[in-house]
Structures are given as structure tokens and as C-alpha cells.
Scaffold this motif. Structure first.
Motif, PDB file in Angstrom:
ATOM      1  N   LEU B  74      40.976 132.190  32.222  1.00 57.91           N
ATOM      2  CA  LEU B  74      39.896 132.782  33.007  1.00 57.91           C
ATOM      3  C   LEU B  74      39.149 133.887  32.260  1.00 57.91           C
ATOM      4  O   LEU B  74      38.133 134.403  32.748  1.00 57.91           O
ATOM      5  CB  LEU B  74      40.462 133.325  34.325  1.00 57.91           C
ATOM      6  N   GLY B  75      39.664 134.260  31.099  1.00 60.18           N
ATOM      7  CA  GLY B  75      38.977 135.274  30.311  1.00 60.18           C
ATOM      8  C   GLY B  75      39.007 136.655  30.932  1.00 60.18           C
ATOM      9  O   GLY B  75      38.105 137.478  30.722  1.00 60.18           O
ATOM     10  N   GLU B  76      40.059 136.928  31.695  1.00 63.60           N
ATOM     11  CA  GLU B  76      40.211 138.232  32.335  1.00 63.60           C
ATOM     12  C   GLU B  76      41.709 138.521  32.420  1.00 63.60           C
ATOM     13  O   GLU B  76      42.493 137.594  32.583  1.00 63.60           O
ATOM     14  CB  GLU B  76      39.611 138.181  33.738  1.00 63.60           C
ATOM     15  N   LYS B  77      42.068 139.789  32.332  1.00 62.71           N
ATOM     16  CA  LYS B  77      43.488 140.128  32.295  1.00 62.71           C
ATOM     17  C   LYS B  77      44.079 140.171  33.706  1.00 62.71           C
ATOM     18  O   LYS B  77      43.603 140.933  34.559  1.00 62.71           O
ATOM     19  CB  LYS B  77      43.648 141.496  31.611  1.00 62.71           C
ATOM     20  N   TYR B  78      45.099 139.384  33.949  1.00 63.81           N
ATOM     21  CA  TYR B  78      45.793 139.409  35.243  1.00 63.81           C
ATOM     22  C   TYR B  78      47.205 139.941  35.056  1.00 63.81           C
ATOM     23  O   TYR B  78      47.890 139.590  34.095  1.00 63.81           O
ATOM     24  CB  TYR B  78      45.828 138.011  35.858  1.00 63.81           C
ATOM     25  N   THR B  79      47.631 140.798  35.995  1.00 61.76           N
ATOM     26  CA  THR B  79      48.949 141.409  35.853  1.00 61.76           C
ATOM     27  C   THR B  79      49.849 141.149  37.057  1.00 61.76           C
ATOM     28  O   THR B  79      51.010 141.544  37.060  1.00 61.76           O
ATOM     29  CB  THR B  79      48.811 142.942  35.664  1.00 61.76           C
ATOM     30  N   THR B  80      49.301 140.510  38.087  1.00 65.65           N
ATOM     31  CA  THR B  80      50.129 140.154  39.247  1.00 65.65           C
ATOM     32  C   THR B  80      49.822 138.714  39.655  1.00 65.65           C
ATOM     33  O   THR B  80      48.785 138.158  39.296  1.00 65.65           O
ATOM     34  CB  THR B  80      49.838 141.056  40.469  1.00 65.65           C
ATOM     35  N   LEU B  81      50.743 138.136  40.422  1.00 60.61           N
ATOM     36  CA  LEU B  81      50.567 136.749  40.858  1.00 60.61           C
ATOM     37  C   LEU B  81      49.603 136.672  42.037  1.00 60.61           C
ATOM     38  O   LEU B  81      49.967 136.273  43.140  1.00 60.61           O
ATOM     39  CB  LEU B  81      51.921 136.139  41.242  1.00 60.61           C
ATOM     40  N   GLU B  82      48.358 137.017  41.788  1.00 60.33           N
ATOM     41  CA  GLU B  82      47.353 136.964  42.856  1.00 60.33           C
ATOM     42  C   GLU B  82      46.857 135.536  43.042  1.00 60.33           C
ATOM     43  O   GLU B  82      47.141 134.658  42.216  1.00 60.33           O
ATOM     44  CB  GLU B  82      46.213 137.933  42.546  1.00 60.33           C
ATOM     45  N   PRO B  83      46.121 135.277  44.145  1.00 57.33           N
ATOM     46  CA  PRO B  83      45.738 133.902  44.488  1.00 57.33           C
ATOM     47  C   PRO B  83      45.054 133.122  43.358  1.00 57.33           C
ATOM     48  O   PRO B  83      45.332 131.936  43.175  1.00 57.33           O
ATOM     49  CB  PRO B  83      44.787 134.100  45.681  1.00 57.33           C
ATOM     50  N   ILE B  84      44.205 133.778  42.585  1.00 60.15           N
ATOM     51  CA  ILE B  84      43.496 133.039  41.540  1.00 60.15           C
ATOM     52  C   ILE B  84      44.456 132.553  40.445  1.00 60.15           C
ATOM     53  O   ILE B  84      44.249 131.508  39.830  1.00 60.15           O
ATOM     54  CB  ILE B  84      42.332 133.892  40.949  1.00 60.15           C
ATOM     55  N   VAL B  85      45.526 133.313  40.251  1.00 57.45           N
ATOM     56  CA  VAL B  85      46.532 132.903  39.261  1.00 57.45           C
ATOM     57  C   VAL B  85      47.324 131.702  39.796  1.00 57.45           C
ATOM     58  O   VAL B  85      47.555 130.719  39.089  1.00 57.45           O
ATOM     59  CB  VAL B  85      47.488 134.077  38.930  1.00 57.45           C
ATOM     60  N   ILE B  86      47.712 131.794  41.068  1.00 61.15           N
ATOM     61  CA  ILE B  86      48.418 130.687  41.721  1.00 61.15           C
ATOM     62  C   ILE B  86      47.562 129.418  41.671  1.00 61.15           C
ATOM     63  O   ILE B  86      48.052 128.316  41.412  1.00 61.15           O
ATOM     64  CB  ILE B  86      48.715 131.036  43.202  1.00 61.15           C
ATOM     65  N   ASP B  87      46.281 129.615  41.892  1.00 62.05           N
ATOM     66  CA  ASP B  87      45.332 128.506  41.870  1.00 62.05           C
ATOM     67  C   ASP B  87      45.329 127.801  40.513  1.00 62.05           C
ATOM     68  O   ASP B  87      45.174 126.579  40.434  1.00 62.05           O
ATOM     69  CB  ASP B  87      43.935 129.089  42.142  1.00 62.05           C
ATOM     70  N   MET B  88      45.478 128.576  39.469  1.00 64.50           N
ATOM     71  CA  MET B  88      45.491 127.996  38.121  1.00 64.50           C
ATOM     72  C   MET B  88      46.661 127.038  37.935  1.00 64.50           C
ATOM     73  O   MET B  88      46.576 126.058  37.208  1.00 64.50           O
ATOM     74  CB  MET B  88      45.571 129.102  37.057  1.00 64.50           C
ATOM     75  N   VAL B  89      47.787 127.333  38.608  1.00 65.53           N
ATOM     76  CA  VAL B  89      48.960 126.468  38.493  1.00 65.53           C
ATOM     77  C   VAL B  89      48.652 125.091  39.096  1.00 65.53           C
ATOM     78  O   VAL B  89      49.015 124.051  38.540  1.00 65.53           O
ATOM     79  CB  VAL B  89      50.188 127.105  39.186  1.00 65.53           C
ATOM     80  N   SER B  90      47.930 125.086  40.212  1.00 65.31           N
ATOM     81  CA  SER B  90      47.496 123.821  40.804  1.00 65.31           C
ATOM     82  C   SER B  90      46.561 123.070  39.867  1.00 65.31           C
ATOM     83  O   SER B  90      46.655 121.856  39.706  1.00 65.31           O
ATOM     84  CB  SER B  90      46.772 124.069  42.130  1.00 65.31           C
ATOM     85  N   GLU B  91      45.646 123.823  39.267  1.00 68.49           N
ATOM     86  CA  GLU B  91      44.718 123.191  38.314  1.00 68.49           C
ATOM     87  C   GLU B  91      45.486 122.547  37.165  1.00 68.49           C
ATOM     88  O   GLU B  91      45.162 121.447  36.714  1.00 68.49           O
ATOM     89  CB  GLU B  91      43.753 124.243  37.736  1.00 68.49           C
ATOM     90  N   ILE B  92      46.495 123.275  36.688  1.00 70.00           N
ATOM     91  CA  ILE B  92      47.252 122.781  35.531  1.00 70.00           C
ATOM     92  C   ILE B  92      48.021 121.497  35.877  1.00 70.00           C
ATOM     93  O   ILE B  92      47.938 120.513  35.147  1.00 70.00           O
ATOM     94  CB  ILE B  92      48.209 123.886  34.993  1.00 70.00           C
ATOM     95  N   VAL B  93      48.733 121.477  37.008  1.00 69.46           N
ATOM     96  CA  VAL B  93      49.472 120.243  37.348  1.00 69.46           C
ATOM     97  C   VAL B  93      48.497 119.093  37.584  1.00 69.46           C
ATOM     98  O   VAL B  93      48.773 117.947  37.229  1.00 69.46           O
ATOM     99  CB  VAL B  93      50.424 120.373  38.571  1.00 69.46           C
TER     100      VAL B  93
END
Lengths: 156, 156
Positions: B74-93
Motif C-alpha cells: 500500500l506504500g504506507e507504514k502500518y503498525t497495527t492490524l487495522e481493517p485495511i491490513v486485514i483486507d490485504m490478506v483477503s486480497e492475497i489469498v
């Protein structure tokens, strides 16, 4: 998602728990999932996939409810989330979706079922990646509550 | 499950993380799942279902690994498991299975994909209800490890 999609799920879970686990579940008010705050201790997930429809069904139990259900299904008292109890959650999602599959086929929604997976771990969150709504149906039993989450997309 | 079934999964996840997240993943030793001790902090699950094959794919990340992957994607630093990070896991699978689907179709295994679900919660367990083996493939990255679980049944 139309009511004629969600109703077979509701009827199926009530029927499975009643016949297999001698447990009466009363349906609560259906709502659209807005966040991921609905939490369970053990969740069964199974996928639906077809040429013109896809979706997923999750059933989340709190520990007391699934211990009661599994004890009734297996005729033995269980007090911890041991593997055989977890296994029952997979059996339940499989049975519920199997019945739904037949009902929805009559309505023209044809899909196959994936292998069910079960997640255990206190207070885990489940979310679904769907362009459509996620429908949550809470249920009450004499032991506690549980809920199902349904997402379903179809295109013709 | 034959090697020609599991290999497309391995190639696909390595390829997705490399191209989408600039992350190099090295495959560890494949093993059969014997218990449910493999744990992750966030897991994406997606079902495969067809007339002659069914299965499921789970990808479990530890928190540091998915934060790194999501930040790169996403080109941005994430430090907690917020919704957009969780969403990425769905995208990946979804992306991983999409690529696998095409490869396995060439081998005669036709299936459709369900809607992906994501589970978050520290140290949750995933188990699968399958008559066949559950294959675990661990991967190492510079940030930490993650693993995929594949179960696949086919009948012709």
C-alpha cells in the motif's frame, strides 16, 4: 441479498441443531455487518462456489454453546475445546450448507461446497471480502448465543 | 495430493509477494499437518469447489510479516492490524488462488473460488475437515515466517 437466500440458512441451522443436538435455537434480529466486532471462540467457515454464484458461510459459537451442542451430539460431556469438539463445528457447517445447497439449487443458484475449516482462539474476528453485504443472524439458546454470517454474490 | 497440486500454490504465493509486496519468501520444508499447533495472528481462508474437486487454502501470517507486506503493497507504514491490513490478506489469498486455479485447470482440475474470509486474533488455530492430508508449507522472509495450508480432494 434477497430474503429467499438467507432464509434457507436460518431454517437449516435451526433444523440441524434441533435434530442432531437436541438444542432449540431462536432466531434474533438480522443485521448487516458493519464492522468486525462480532466475536466467537470457535468458528466454522465453508465456501460456496459456482459458475454464477459464490459466497461463504461462517458459524461462530461461544465456548459454552459449542460444548453443550457437541456433548449432545456425541452423547458425552465435553468441558474443553478439544479436537473432537472442533470437529463438530466442521460437521455442523457442512450439514447446514449441504441442506442450503439443495434448497438454493431449486431456486436456480447452483454451487459446490469447499472443504470446511475451523478456527479456534478466544475472541477472534472474522471478516469477509465481498462486494455485497454480509448478513449476520444471531441466535439464542438456553445456554448462550451464537451467530451465523452469510455472504453471497450471484450474477446471471 | 500429488506434487503437481502443491507446487502451483508455492509458486503463486512467492510470485504474489515478490511482485505485489517486494518481499522475498523462501520455501521451507513441506510437512503433513498432524495437529493444530501451527498458529498465526491473521489468516486468510478461501474455498475451492468444483464438480470433481474441492479444497481450501489458508495463509497464516504473524503480525510483523503481514504489517511489512501490507505496508509495501500500500506504500504506507502500518503498525497495527487495522481493517485495511486485514483486507490485504483477503486480497492475497484471492490472488494466490486465482493463479492456482488457472494452472490446475490446465491439469484438468476445474474449480470455482468462494468469497475469501479473514480471521484475526492472536494465536488462533486453524483446522480443516478433510479425508485427505493437509499440507503445510512454511516460508521464511527477512521479517519472519508465515505458512500456507492446502487441502485438496479430487475424484474422477
Amino acid at each position: 441479498m434477497k430474503a429467499d437466500i438467507i432464509n434457507p440458512f436460518i431454517e437449516s441451522i435451526i433444523n440441524v441443531l434441533s435434530t442432531m443436538a437436541n438444542t432449540t435455537a431462536q432466531q434474533g434480529k438480522i443485521f448487516l455487518k458493519k464492522d468486525n466486532l462480532a466475536k466467537g471462540d470457535v468458528t466454522g467457515i465453508i465456501g460456496m462456489a459456482g459458475e454464477k454464484a459464490k459466497g461463504s458461510l461462517a458459524i461462530s459459537f461461544t465456548e459454552p454453546v459449542i460444548l453443550h451442542v457437541a456433548s449432545n451430539m456425541l452423547g458425552e460431556k465435553y468441558t474443553t475445546l478439544e479436537p473432537i469438539v472442533i470437529d463438530m463445528v466442521s460437521e455442523i457447517v457442512n450439514m447446514v450448507l449441504g441442506s442450503v445447497k439443495n434448497t438454493l439449487a431449486e431456486k436456480g443458484y447452483i454451487f459446490d461446497m469447499s472443504i470446511p475449516s475451523t478456527i479456534s482462539g478466544h475472541n477472534h474476528n472474522v471478516s469477509h471480502k465481498t462486494i455485497g453485504p454480509v448478513i449476520i443472524v444471531p441466535f439464542m439458546t438456553s445456554i448462550g448465543d451464537f451467530f451465523i454470517e452469510v455472504c453471497f454474490e450471484s450474477w446471471d
